[in-house]
Design a protein around this motif. Structure first.
Motif, mmCIF file in Angstrom:
data_model
loop_
_atom_site.group_PDB
_atom_site.id
_atom_site.type_symbol
_atom_site.label_atom_id
_atom_site.label_comp_id
_atom_site.label_asym_id
_atom_site.label_seq_id
_atom_site.Cartn_x
_atom_site.Cartn_y
_atom_site.Cartn_z
ATOM 1 N N GLY A 269 -5.092 -6.034 -54.196
ATOM 2 C CA GLY A 269 -5.048 -6.140 -52.822
ATOM 3 C C GLY A 269 -3.336 -5.943 -52.497
ATOM 4 N N VAL A 270 -3.037 -5.427 -51.349
ATOM 5 C CA VAL A 270 -1.566 -5.076 -50.981
ATOM 6 C C VAL A 270 -1.151 -6.214 -49.886
ATOM 7 C CG1 VAL A 270 0.127 -3.575 -50.049
ATOM 8 C CG2 VAL A 270 -1.652 -3.109 -51.935
ATOM 9 N N HIS A 271 -0.119 -7.024 -49.772
ATOM 10 C CA HIS A 271 0.340 -7.744 -48.807
ATOM 11 C C HIS A 271 0.333 -6.885 -47.665
ATOM 12 C CE1 HIS A 271 2.321 -10.914 -46.646
ATOM 13 N NE2 HIS A 271 2.179 -11.975 -47.515
ATOM 14 N N PRO A 272 -0.243 -7.369 -46.505
ATOM 15 C CA PRO A 272 -0.108 -6.739 -45.083
ATOM 16 C C PRO A 272 1.251 -6.492 -44.559
ATOM 17 C CG PRO A 272 -0.901 -9.186 -44.985
ATOM 18 C CD PRO A 272 -1.101 -8.686 -46.353
ATOM 19 N N ARG A 273 2.242 -7.349 -44.826
ATOM 20 C CA ARG A 273 3.342 -7.448 -44.486
ATOM 21 C C ARG A 273 4.312 -6.733 -45.378
ATOM 22 N NH1 ARG A 273 7.170 -12.661 -42.842
ATOM 23 N NH2 ARG A 273 8.845 -11.860 -42.146
ATOM 24 N N PHE A 274 4.361 -7.482 -46.723
ATOM 25 C CA PHE A 274 5.327 -6.942 -47.685
ATOM 26 C C PHE A 274 5.053 -5.414 -48.462
ATOM 27 C CE2 PHE A 274 5.908 -11.505 -47.522
ATOM 28 C CZ PHE A 274 7.026 -11.707 -46.500
ATOM 29 N N ALA A 275 3.853 -5.152 -48.167
ATOM 30 C CA ALA A 275 3.470 -4.038 -48.859
ATOM 31 C C ALA A 275 3.673 -4.056 -50.437
ATOM 32 C CB ALA A 275 3.967 -2.629 -48.535
ATOM 33 N N THR A 276 3.330 -5.297 -50.991
ATOM 34 C CA THR A 276 3.692 -5.574 -52.455
ATOM 35 C C THR A 276 2.243 -5.866 -53.151
ATOM 36 O OG1 THR A 276 4.236 -7.666 -52.070
ATOM 37 C CG2 THR A 276 5.832 -5.901 -52.568
ATOM 38 N N PRO A 277 1.885 -5.686 -54.303
ATOM 39 C CA PRO A 277 0.494 -6.058 -54.970
ATOM 40 C C PRO A 277 0.728 -7.595 -55.194
ATOM 41 C CG PRO A 277 1.861 -5.246 -56.758
ATOM 42 C CD PRO A 277 2.758 -4.869 -55.358
ATOM 43 N N HIS A 278 0.562 -8.353 -54.047
ATOM 44 C CA HIS A 278 0.923 -9.956 -54.309
ATOM 45 C C HIS A 278 0.027 -10.938 -55.141
ATOM 46 C CE1 HIS A 278 -1.743 -9.488 -50.891
ATOM 47 N NE2 HIS A 278 -2.178 -10.504 -50.991
ATOM 48 N N ILE A 279 -1.288 -10.178 -54.958
ATOM 49 C CA ILE A 279 -2.236 -10.739 -56.019
ATOM 50 C C ILE A 279 -2.226 -10.635 -57.433
ATOM 51 C CG2 ILE A 279 -5.034 -11.182 -56.268
ATOM 52 C CD1 ILE A 279 -5.320 -10.743 -53.381
ATOM 53 N N ALA A 280 -1.949 -9.475 -57.485
ATOM 54 C CA ALA A 280 -1.687 -9.089 -59.327
ATOM 55 C C ALA A 280 -0.412 -9.726 -59.475
ATOM 56 C CB ALA A 280 -1.242 -7.431 -59.350
ATOM 57 N N ILE A 281 0.715 -9.981 -58.879
ATOM 58 C CA ILE A 281 1.906 -10.567 -59.424
ATOM 59 C C ILE A 281 1.431 -12.124 -59.478
ATOM 60 C CG2 ILE A 281 4.286 -11.444 -58.369
ATOM 61 C CD1 ILE A 281 4.474 -8.932 -56.933
ATOM 62 N N GLY A 282 0.818 -12.788 -58.366
ATOM 63 C CA GLY A 282 0.365 -14.127 -58.443
ATOM 64 C C GLY A 282 -0.411 -14.434 -59.867
ATOM 65 N N VAL A 283 -1.347 -13.563 -60.137
ATOM 66 C CA VAL A 283 -2.135 -13.677 -61.608
ATOM 67 C C VAL A 283 -1.347 -13.642 -62.748
ATOM 68 C CG1 VAL A 283 -3.828 -12.750 -62.633
ATOM 69 C CG2 VAL A 283 -4.462 -12.891 -60.517
ATOM 70 N N TYR A 284 -0.227 -12.617 -62.614
ATOM 71 C CA TYR A 284 0.690 -12.367 -63.674
ATOM 72 C C TYR A 284 1.523 -13.484 -64.088
ATOM 73 C CZ TYR A 284 4.132 -10.071 -66.654
ATOM 74 O OH TYR A 284 4.965 -9.581 -67.697
ATOM 75 N N VAL A 285 1.956 -14.168 -62.990
ATOM 76 C CA VAL A 285 3.068 -15.256 -63.059
ATOM 77 C C VAL A 285 2.310 -16.536 -63.489
ATOM 78 C CG1 VAL A 285 4.650 -14.208 -61.693
ATOM 79 C CG2 VAL A 285 3.114 -15.819 -60.795
ATOM 80 N N THR A 286 1.218 -16.583 -63.102
ATOM 81 C CA THR A 286 0.376 -17.834 -63.496
ATOM 82 C C THR A 286 -0.158 -17.882 -64.991
ATOM 83 O OG1 THR A 286 -0.607 -18.065 -61.354
ATOM 84 C CG2 THR A 286 -1.864 -18.959 -63.007
ATOM 85 N N ILE A 287 -0.447 -16.798 -65.384
ATOM 86 C CA ILE A 287 -0.631 -16.787 -66.666
ATOM 87 C C ILE A 287 0.531 -16.912 -67.581
ATOM 88 C CG2 ILE A 287 -1.621 -15.182 -68.627
ATOM 89 C CD1 ILE A 287 -3.513 -13.648 -66.713
ATOM 90 N N GLY A 288 1.900 -16.217 -67.081
ATOM 91 C CA GLY A 288 2.934 -16.636 -67.904
ATOM 92 C C GLY A 288 3.506 -17.920 -67.899
ATOM 93 N N PHE A 289 2.937 -18.686 -66.765
ATOM 94 C CA PHE A 289 3.713 -19.974 -66.650
ATOM 95 C C PHE A 289 2.684 -21.022 -67.545
ATOM 96 C CE2 PHE A 289 1.980 -24.380 -64.759
ATOM 97 C CZ PHE A 289 3.332 -24.730 -64.792
ATOM 98 N N ILE A 290 1.678 -20.525 -67.832
ATOM 99 C CA ILE A 290 0.535 -21.222 -68.818
ATOM 100 C C ILE A 290 0.948 -21.084 -70.124
ATOM 101 C CG2 ILE A 290 -1.644 -21.569 -69.547
ATOM 102 C CD1 ILE A 290 -2.626 -20.714 -66.839
ATOM 103 N N MET A 291 1.255 -19.928 -70.249
ATOM 104 C CA MET A 291 1.814 -19.750 -71.687
ATOM 105 C C MET A 291 3.318 -20.371 -71.943
ATOM 106 S SD MET A 291 0.639 -15.380 -72.193
ATOM 107 C CE MET A 291 1.080 -15.426 -74.204
#
Length: 437
Positions: A318-340
């Motif tokens: 998914g790509v953010h409709p306003r910012f044109a960035t892969p916001h869902i991929a970024i969110g999942v990535y940082v969530t896993i990083g935070f847990i670790m």
């Protein structure tokens, strides 16, 4: 001979200087701000030996990366080399080892290093609930920075990269008058085991040299530029790192291990007083934030690309409709990083990141040998490491030696990790075969 565009329509504009500086910028990260004291804890003044081991290995590895890249027509970096040589299963394992071990564990280690540094000013960060809250705000803030604007994310990484290099050179220069020869004497003979364990941890500070080689299609005259650029980059990194360890050990002596969280700040305090200490701590914080932001800027694109190609759930593409960035991929990535990050400390996570990267590098070294034998990938003359298979085999032996210093629990964990993802791969493959019938 004039440079020409590649079959991918890319211009060859990267010369020796650009390649070398890119390599230095990628390698010189946050680890060097905190590792001198941790490495000296096991080796004392002989810690310099660990730097020599890591420097020699990273040079051999970089040469193998150069050859593998020259003999692989597809883009994609280290996991693509492995997949081309050994097939999709090996590529799938390499991609996940790289993403979870080499990237997310590395980010978690950096986040803990930042918390440890700030704990000097805010002792409350030593309390679990406050530390967890800080890590949540850290990952959340950097995620928002990179979701809201790619330009801002890139600009911050460049600013942090320049700042850390200038600060390190200045620190070395001002600390030289405070180095005492007595502090550099070896009080005990280092053992092979101690050198290996220290080198495994220190290798964390050497990760990243291979990244600029991903731009293989944009390098001028690769046969000359790649090996020369690598040599210059490794020389600069080694000179910088050894100088840092030398002035740190020479200035602090036996007190070095008492400053595990902020060894360079302790040196700056002696050379420049409290303002110097505050300056280096600020640079350390900036460097960590820059490294973390750079990872969050680029690595979630792997999740995005895998989802786009159908290897992961489509929602990750998914790509953010306003910012044109892969916001869902970024969110999942940082969530896993935070847990670790909340699950381990800097040293533990740094070892995991180093071991994962070394395992991945072993795959690249072996793929170098395999790709030589695959005639389909030798239609164009590319860079070839001199000495036949001696350099790849020497690099492989060095990697295996370093990995042998993992604890039984760490080796077991890596084995379980690879088994789990192997099962996932074959289940996904079987499901795909059923859908295609």
């Amino acid at each position: 001979m004039a440079d020409i565009t590649t079959t991918e329509h890319l211009k060859r504009e990267i010369g020796v200087r650009s390649l070398a500086l890119a390599g230095v910028n990628m390698v010189v990260g946050t680890g060097i701000f905190v590792l001198p004291a941790i490495v000296a804890e096991g080796l004392g003044a002989a810690a310099i030996l660990a730097y020599i081991v890591c420097g020699a290995l990273i040079f051999l590895l970089a040469l193998c990366f150069a050859e593998a890249g020259s003999n692989t027509s597809k883009s994609g970096g280290v996991y693509t080399y492995i997949e081309t040589a050994f097939g999709p299963w090996a590529g799938f394992l390499a991609g996940n080892i790289y993403l979870l071990g080499g990237c997310m564990a590395s980010d978690a280690a950096l986040a803990n290093a930042l918390a440890d540094t700030l704990q000097h000013f805010f002792p409350a960060l030593g309390i679990d609930v406050y530390r967890m809250t800080f890590l949540l705000l850290l990952f959340g803030g950097l995620a928002w920075l990179n979701i809201s604007s790619v330009k801002n994310g890139v600009g911050f990484v460049v600013f942090a990269g320049i700042g850390k290099l200038i600060a390190l050179v200045v620190l070395i220069i001002v600390a030289i008058p405070y180095v005492e020869a007595e502090n550099l004497k070896w009080v005990s003979e280092p053992t092979v085991s101690n050198i290996g364990a220290a080198s495994l941890l220190l290798f964390f500070a050497f990760l990243g040299l291979e990244v600029p080689l991903s731009n293989g299609g944009e390098i001028k005259n690769p046969l000359r530029t790649v090996p020369l650029g690598i040599f210059v980059a490794v020389f600069i990194v080694m000179l910088l790192y050894i100088s840092i360890q030398w002035v740190t050990q020479g200035t602090l002596g036996d007190q070095l291990t008492a400053h595990k969280d902020t060894p360079l700040a302790a040196v700056a305090a002696i050379a420049l007083g409290k303002p110097g200490m505050a300056f280096i701590i600020a640079v350390t914080i900036l460097s960590i934030l820059g490294s973390l932001s750079g990872e969050i800027l680029s690595q979630p694109r792997i999740l995005f690309a895998a989802a786009r190609d159908g290897l992961l759930p489509k929602r990750l593409a998914g790509v953010h409709p306003r910012f044109a960035t892969p916001h869902i991929a970024i969110g999942v990535y940082v969530t896993i990083g935070f847990i670790m990050a909340v699950s381990g400390g800097f040293k533990q996570l740094a070892i995991i990141a180093s071991a994962s990267s070394l395992l991945l590098y072993l795959g690249v070294v072996l793929s170098t040998v395999k790709l030589r034998r695959m005639k389909a990938h030798n239609t164009q003359k590319g860079f070839r490491v001199p000495g036949g298979v001696m350099i790849p085999l020497t690099a492989a032996a060095a990697i295996i030696w370093l990995l042998s210093h993992l604890t039984k629990a760490e080796l077991t964990g890596m084995g379980i990790f690879m088994l789990a993802f192997s099962i996932i791969y074959f289940v996904m493959k079987r499901l795909k075969m059923k859908r295609d019938r």
